[in-house]
Design an enzyme around this catalytic site. Structure first.
Site, PDB file in Angstrom:
ATOM      1  N   LYS A  20       0.656  -1.159   0.130  1.00 14.64           N
ATOM      2  CA  LYS A  20      -0.060  -0.038  -0.008  1.00 14.64           C
ATOM      3  C   LYS A  20       0.940   1.192  -0.048  1.00 14.64           C
ATOM      4  O   LYS A  20       1.530   1.412   0.899  1.00 14.64           O
ATOM      5  CB  LYS A  20      -0.875  -0.167   1.059  1.00 14.64           C
ATOM      6  CG  LYS A  20      -1.996  -0.778   1.090  1.00 14.64           C
ATOM      7  CD  LYS A  20      -3.030  -0.985   2.253  1.00 14.64           C
ATOM      8  CE  LYS A  20      -3.968  -0.033   2.345  1.00 14.64           C
ATOM      9  NZ  LYS A  20      -5.015  -0.314   3.526  1.00 14.64           N
TER      10      LYS A  20
HETATM   11  C1  E4P Z   1      -8.039   0.390   4.127  1.00 11.25           C
HETATM   12  O1  E4P Z   1      -7.356  -0.502   4.615  1.00 11.25           O
HETATM   13  C2  E4P Z   1      -8.239   1.830   4.579  1.00 11.25           C
HETATM   14  O2  E4P Z   1      -7.167   2.110   5.365  1.00 11.25           O
HETATM   15  C3  E4P Z   1      -9.277   1.874   6.136  1.00 11.25           C
HETATM   16  O3  E4P Z   1     -10.436   1.051   5.509  1.00 11.25           O
HETATM   17  C4  E4P Z   1      -9.602   3.244   6.044  1.00 11.25           C
HETATM   18  O4  E4P Z   1     -10.728   3.263   6.450  1.00 11.25           O
HETATM   19  P1  E4P Z   1     -11.480   3.971   7.896  1.00 11.25           P
HETATM   20  O5  E4P Z   1     -11.992   5.188   7.534  1.00 11.25           O
HETATM   21  O6  E4P Z   1     -12.474   2.748   8.260  1.00 11.25           O
HETATM   22  O7  E4P Z   1     -10.106   3.864   8.805  1.00 11.25           O
END
Ligand code: E4P
Length: 225
Positions: A86
């Site tokens: 990522k």
């Molecule tokens: C995906 O892995 C994202 O980093 C994560 O879902 C961020 O979303 P959130 O708003 O639920 O933290």
């Protein structure tokens, strides 16, 4: 639609990974922080829980492209080939892309919040872009609309990069994205289970069970045939 689990809790992953059509796990520094365990060990536990084939997405933490590439290579060595690094949608993340692709790394561009970022990373070779739906909603934008725009633009340009939508709070967000053929969603374990549950299915099952118990005393077909 591909379903991924957005968690670093290896026990929850092990509980659901064979019960639901889960094709991978996404993590990020905050998700690993929630577990509080040593992150490298946690990633290995997750890989053990999902097996070698399912996708495992883990985020770099470096601030410059060179560090990001070094981290990505070390992560792939640690967690195997179906690893997706990522890369945050920041200038140094974009600068890291050519080296990442040259090394054959699979890349998920993350913390994506608009079509401009998505198009740049798709052009740079990202395998997925990960827009955060609810975080956009939280600032008064319409996260689903923005993801739909990304999918529209990708289609216009024949882009093969997948859209891995993240950050969900309601099933309706996913239902709206499904209408536009979203590639993948990553959701928490509780959210995934909530996608399956419906009160009318529970009611239907209670009625079936009552009728069957009255007819057969609750025996199953193997005991009747
Ligand atoms: C995906 O892995 C994202 O980093 C994560 O879902 C961020 O979303 P959130 O708003 O639920 O933290």
């Amino acid at each position: 639609m591909l379903y991924l689990l957005d968690t670093a809790n290896a026990d929850e992953i092990a509980r659901l990974v064979d019960a639901y059509p889960v094709c991978g796990v996404t993590t990020n520094p905050a998700i690993l922080g929630q577990e509080g365990a040593e992150p490298a060990r946690q990633l290995r536990l997750i890989r053990q829980a999902i097996g070698p084939q399912r996708m495992l997405h883990a985020q770099v933490t470096g601030k410059d492209a060179e560090t990001m590439v070094r981290e990505a290579l070390a992560l792939r060595d640690a967690v195997g080939e179906s690893f997706y690094v990522k890369i945050p949608a920041v200038p140094e993340g974009l600068r890291a892309m050519p080296a990442l692709k040259k090394e054959g790394l699979k890349v998920t561009a993350t913390a994506i919040f608009d079509t401009s970022q998505a198009l740049l990373f798709a052009r740079a070779g990202a395998d997925f872009v990960a827009p955060y739906v609810s975080r956009l909603d939280n600032i008064g934008a319409d996260g689903v609309d923005i993801v739909e725009e990304i999918m529209h633009d990708f289609k216009e340009y024949g882009v093969t990069t997948g859209v891995l939508a993240a950050s969900f709070r309601t099933a309706d967000q996913i239902r709206r994205l499904a209408k536009h053929g979203i590639t993948a969603v990553t959701v928490t374990p509780a959210f995934l289970e909530a996608l399956l549950w419906h009160p009318m299915t529970d009611d239907a099952m209670r009625r079936f069970d009552a009728a069957w118990a009255k007819l057969t005393g609750g025996r199953d077909w193997t005991q009747l045939l």
